[in-house]
Design a protein around this motif. Sequence first.
Motif: not given
Length: 441
Positions: A53-81
């Motif tokens: 099931s998907f709770p409200a919000g965004f959901w990546g499997e092992g990989l998701l990125a956030v672009d803050p939209g204000d010119g600040a850097p992008v954050t990538v969250v990724a599976a460690a292995s």
Amino acid sequence: MRIVAEIPVDPRCARVHEQGWQSWSPSTGYSLAQAPHRWVAPEHRIGNYRAESFPAGFWGEGLLAVDPGDGAPVTVVAAASPTEAVPSIKATYVDQRVVVYADGPVEVRVEAASVPRAFARWADDVVKALGLGAPRPAPTIWCSWYQYFTEVTESDVDRNLALLDALDLPVDVVQVDDGYQAEIGDWLAPSGRFASVRGVFERITGTGRRAGVWTAPFLVGRRSRVFAEHPEWLVRAGDGSFVSAGRNWNQPLYALDTTHPGAVEHLREVFTAFRSWGISFHKIDFVYAAALPGRRYEDVSPIEAYRRGVELIRSFIGDAYLLGCGAPQLPSIGLVDAMRVSPDISPEYEPGNGDVAQPSQRGAVLNGVSRAFQHGRFWVNDPDCLIARPEVERREEWAGHVSAYGGLRGSSDGLDRLDAWGLDTTRRVLSEPVPERFVES
Ligand code: 9PG
């Protein structure tokens, strides 16, 4: 789930980019106001998504990125292995921040780059850490599926084989898709439309082209002989019932336990037969089934069971080219030559029921673009076949997509259905040089 990052964002411009579990799982970026793509019909969940099931919000499997939209850097969250464990990664917007959660070990990277480039840099590091070499370039293929579907006949293949020569099309491999076999699981017995399984492949190689075959090697259909004769080869739930691998072909589907010695021998028998018939291209499909959670003969993780299954097939097929489909993406790194990165193309632009994981040009394009960074790093990207016959909606756009994002290039029209534009376009898309990468890091 624990919090792994809190990222200040401009809510009007921020974007969250989700990567889905397997080939057909929706993967794309969204503004914070958008509702991400989720299943519409519950019967399509197991075959297209990992989360129950998907709770409200965004959901990546092992990989998701956030672009803050204000010119600040992008954050990538990724599976460690990523080849060992693929944590689910969730992101929600709260009070000028995107909060990111994960249910397993992840790496949090901050990159002054676009999301595609940030993903590409992460992929470069994965390739380096695993010591992977450059992927083998793909052959060009003709595939029976998108014209004939499960009703393909022996004479359909023979007719197109003759047309490939008559039209002198640059196709290396003729790949027979779903429909030649008796049942899902019974790969060496022919369906009623084929005199034998072997014959068609020998006629293909007899014309001087290479032969390719489709299987769903880790699926077992309720109607198959394998199911009737070897229930002990199937993955089970805690209560002893068979784990569901979804439903298709009008029957329930189960998952082969790749750790069971009998199942291993079965895979050996099937794939060594294919090899002895000269088949040198394999599209292994619905392979997510081997990675379903459940009880197996050996107590290994679902991803370990999946990797063992694909490694076994690899060990049986010699140096044949291996294309994954319906395949968990990150767990397949280092195992396949090419990877379907999208749901199926269809002559219709929009998906029938609104679920972009179902066949449509819209869904195929979303994934092909968002997974472009994988090409030339993890494997060769397969954006799905070109279809160029007149009935295809917005066919110019689809041809443009395959031309821009096609690592593996295939044609899947009945060649006698093509008009002049379709034939010219097919010839051109199959002849173009394929870029080594689609996204620079
Ligand atoms: C053969 C096809 C073709 C195609 C594959 C795959 O969600 N589903 O029920 C679902 C069914 C079929 C499907 C994808 C999803 O297509 O991608 O190229 O080989 O199997 O049956």
